[in-house]
Design a protein around this motif. Structure first.
Motif, mmCIF file in Angstrom:
data_model
loop_
_atom_site.group_PDB
_atom_site.id
_atom_site.type_symbol
_atom_site.label_atom_id
_atom_site.label_comp_id
_atom_site.label_asym_id
_atom_site.label_seq_id
_atom_site.Cartn_x
_atom_site.Cartn_y
_atom_site.Cartn_z
ATOM 1 N N THR A 1 0.855 -1.182 0.000
ATOM 2 C CA THR A 1 0.000 0.000 0.000
ATOM 3 C C THR A 1 0.891 1.232 0.000
ATOM 4 O O THR A 1 2.083 1.159 0.333
ATOM 5 N N THR A 2 0.328 2.356 -0.341
ATOM 6 C CA THR A 2 1.104 3.599 -0.365
ATOM 7 C C THR A 2 1.744 3.872 0.990
ATOM 8 O O THR A 2 2.920 4.236 1.071
ATOM 9 N N ALA A 3 1.006 3.672 2.053
ATOM 10 C CA ALA A 3 1.538 3.915 3.400
ATOM 11 C C ALA A 3 2.704 2.979 3.706
ATOM 12 O O ALA A 3 3.718 3.397 4.278
ATOM 13 N N ALA A 4 2.591 1.716 3.323
ATOM 14 C CA ALA A 4 3.660 0.742 3.577
ATOM 15 C C ALA A 4 4.913 1.088 2.787
ATOM 16 O O ALA A 4 6.033 1.017 3.314
ATOM 17 N N LEU A 5 4.736 1.475 1.530
ATOM 18 C CA LEU A 5 5.877 1.858 0.710
ATOM 19 C C LEU A 5 6.573 3.092 1.284
ATOM 20 O O LEU A 5 7.806 3.149 1.348
ATOM 21 N N GLN A 6 5.803 4.063 1.711
ATOM 22 C CA GLN A 6 6.387 5.274 2.302
ATOM 23 C C GLN A 6 7.143 4.936 3.585
ATOM 24 O O GLN A 6 8.220 5.480 3.835
ATOM 25 N N GLU A 7 6.602 4.043 4.382
ATOM 26 C CA GLU A 7 7.265 3.642 5.631
ATOM 27 C C GLU A 7 8.606 2.977 5.326
ATOM 28 O O GLU A 7 9.620 3.277 5.955
ATOM 29 N N PHE A 8 8.622 2.082 4.350
ATOM 30 C CA PHE A 8 9.866 1.422 3.952
ATOM 31 C C PHE A 8 10.851 2.453 3.398
ATOM 32 O O PHE A 8 12.020 2.470 3.777
ATOM 33 N N ASN A 9 10.377 3.335 2.512
ATOM 34 C CA ASN A 9 11.243 4.355 1.911
ATOM 35 C C ASN A 9 11.922 5.221 2.968
ATOM 36 O O ASN A 9 13.119 5.504 2.890
ATOM 37 N N LEU A 10 11.160 5.663 3.948
ATOM 38 C CA LEU A 10 11.723 6.498 5.015
ATOM 39 C C LEU A 10 12.749 5.731 5.845
ATOM 40 O O LEU A 10 13.784 6.275 6.228
ATOM 41 N N ALA A 11 12.472 4.477 6.100
ATOM 42 C CA ALA A 11 13.373 3.671 6.928
ATOM 43 C C ALA A 11 14.716 3.439 6.241
ATOM 44 O O ALA A 11 15.773 3.569 6.878
ATOM 45 N N VAL A 12 14.720 3.095 4.949
ATOM 46 C CA VAL A 12 15.990 2.814 4.277
ATOM 47 C C VAL A 12 16.857 4.062 4.151
ATOM 48 O O VAL A 12 18.082 3.956 4.127
ATOM 49 N N GLN A 13 16.239 5.215 4.102
ATOM 50 C CA GLN A 13 17.012 6.455 3.993
ATOM 51 C C GLN A 13 17.833 6.734 5.248
ATOM 52 O O GLN A 13 18.784 7.508 5.202
ATOM 53 N N LYS A 14 17.508 6.084 6.341
ATOM 54 C CA LYS A 14 18.213 6.294 7.608
ATOM 55 C C LYS A 14 19.361 5.311 7.812
ATOM 56 O O LYS A 14 20.057 5.392 8.817
ATOM 57 N N VAL A 15 19.573 4.389 6.877
ATOM 58 C CA VAL A 15 20.584 3.336 7.042
ATOM 59 C C VAL A 15 21.784 3.640 6.147
ATOM 60 O O VAL A 15 21.705 3.517 4.926
ATOM 61 N N PRO A 16 22.916 4.041 6.732
ATOM 62 C CA PRO A 16 24.051 4.466 5.914
ATOM 63 C C PRO A 16 24.660 3.364 5.051
ATOM 64 O O PRO A 16 25.251 3.655 4.014
ATOM 65 N N GLN A 17 24.537 2.118 5.440
ATOM 66 C CA GLN A 17 25.100 1.029 4.643
ATOM 67 C C GLN A 17 24.323 0.812 3.341
ATOM 68 O O GLN A 17 24.827 0.180 2.427
ATOM 69 N N ILE A 18 23.093 1.303 3.277
ATOM 70 C CA ILE A 18 22.310 1.186 2.049
ATOM 71 C C ILE A 18 22.677 2.362 1.158
ATOM 72 O O ILE A 18 22.266 3.488 1.383
ATOM 73 N N GLN A 19 23.479 2.062 0.163
ATOM 74 C CA GLN A 19 24.012 3.103 -0.722
ATOM 75 C C GLN A 19 23.002 3.513 -1.783
ATOM 76 O O GLN A 19 23.012 4.646 -2.249
ATOM 77 N N ALA A 20 22.141 2.582 -2.166
ATOM 78 C CA ALA A 20 21.117 2.884 -3.164
ATOM 79 C C ALA A 20 19.907 1.999 -2.901
ATOM 80 O O ALA A 20 20.045 0.870 -2.446
ATOM 81 N N CYS A 21 18.729 2.551 -3.174
ATOM 82 C CA CYS A 21 17.480 1.819 -3.010
ATOM 83 C C CYS A 21 16.570 2.196 -4.170
ATOM 84 O O CYS A 21 16.284 3.382 -4.370
ATOM 85 N N HIS A 22 16.139 1.195 -4.911
ATOM 86 C CA HIS A 22 15.299 1.440 -6.080
ATOM 87 C C HIS A 22 14.050 0.580 -5.999
ATOM 88 O O HIS A 22 14.147 -0.641 -5.821
ATOM 89 N N MET A 23 12.877 1.205 -6.142
ATOM 90 C CA MET A 23 11.642 0.449 -6.308
ATOM 91 C C MET A 23 11.628 -0.021 -7.759
ATOM 92 O O MET A 23 11.909 0.765 -8.670
ATOM 93 N N VAL A 24 11.337 -1.301 -7.968
ATOM 94 C CA VAL A 24 11.416 -1.862 -9.302
ATOM 95 C C VAL A 24 10.100 -2.516 -9.709
ATOM 96 O O VAL A 24 9.285 -2.875 -8.865
ATOM 97 N N ALA A 25 9.925 -2.654 -10.999
ATOM 98 C CA ALA A 25 8.788 -3.388 -11.547
ATOM 99 C C ALA A 25 9.299 -4.791 -11.862
ATOM 100 O O ALA A 25 9.873 -5.030 -12.920
ATOM 101 N N ALA A 26 9.135 -5.699 -10.928
ATOM 102 C CA ALA A 26 9.667 -7.055 -11.069
ATOM 103 C C ALA A 26 8.866 -7.984 -10.163
ATOM 104 O O ALA A 26 7.835 -7.588 -9.626
ATOM 105 N N ASN A 27 9.388 -9.192 -9.950
ATOM 106 C CA ASN A 27 8.717 -10.104 -9.035
ATOM 107 C C ASN A 27 9.170 -9.889 -7.593
ATOM 108 O O ASN A 27 8.946 -10.729 -6.726
ATOM 109 N N PHE A 28 9.816 -8.781 -7.335
ATOM 110 C CA PHE A 28 10.148 -8.294 -6.000
ATOM 111 C C PHE A 28 9.930 -6.791 -6.027
ATOM 112 O O PHE A 28 9.650 -6.215 -7.075
ATOM 113 N N ASP A 29 10.033 -6.133 -4.882
ATOM 114 C CA ASP A 29 9.634 -4.727 -4.803
ATOM 115 C C ASP A 29 10.789 -3.722 -4.857
ATOM 116 O O ASP A 29 10.640 -2.645 -5.432
#
Length: 152
Positions: A75-103
C-alpha cells in the motif's frame, strides 16, 4: 540545455575543483559566461551538489551486496514507511523500487561478508514490511561510479 552546458557538466564530473578559468577554456567560453551557466545549472537543480569520491575499503565499506526485497504490504503507506526507513541506514548506498517479481533492489556496502550477514539479520530483515530477501554478492566491481555519460 545545449552542448556547452553538457560539456560543463562532463568537465565538472571529472573534477569539480577545476578553476573557472580552466573550465571556461575547456568548454570554449570566457570566464563570466561560464560562471553564469554553472550558476544556472546549480539553480535549476541539474547540479545537485559537490563532493569527494572516496575509497570504500579503508572506510570498512569494501564489500558490496545487491539485495532483492519483497514486502508483505505494498500500500502507499507501507511503501512510504519502507522508503523512510531505508534512507536512515548508511550502509544502504542505493534503493530502487522496481517493476519485477520483488519490490526493491538495494545496494549495500559493508566491511565483509560476515559483517553483511549480521547486517542482513539485524537491519534489513527488520525494515518495515520486509517479507523476503535475496542477496547477490559482488565478486568484482567492473564499473561502479556515481557519474554518468551525458548524451550529446
Amino acid at each position: 540545455m545545449d552542448k556547452i552546458d553538457k560539456k560543463i557538466l562532463a568537465e565538472m564530473q571529472k573534477n569539480a575543483r577545476i578553476t573557472m578559468t580552466e573550465l571556461a577554456a575547456r568548454v570554449g567560453l570566457t570566464k563570466t559566461p561560464c560562471i553564469e551557466r554553472l550558476k544556472r545549472l546549480e539553480a535549476t537543480g541539474v547540479i545537485l551538489g559537490y563532493g569527494a569520491h572516496l575509497n570504500p575499503a579503508p572506510l570498512d565499506a569494501g564489500h558490496i551486496a545487491f539485495v532483492q526485497v519483497t514486502l508483505n504490504d505494498t500500500t502507499t503507506a507501507a511503501l512510504q514507511e519502507f522508503n523512510l526507513a531505508v534512507q536512515k541506514v548508511p550502509q544502504i548506498q542505493a534503493c530502487h523500487m522496481v517493476a519485477a517479481n520483488f519490490d526493491y533492489l538495494l545496494k549495500v556496502r559493508t566491511k565483509d561478508v560476515t559483517d553483511y550477514r549480521h547486517f542482513l539479520g539485524t537491519t534489513i530483515a527488520q525494515l518495515p514490511k520486509v517479507q523476503q530477501t535475496s542477496t547477490y554478492i559482488v565478486l568484482e566491481s567492473v564499473v561502479d561510479t556515481v557519474t554518468f555519460n551525458i548524451p550529446d
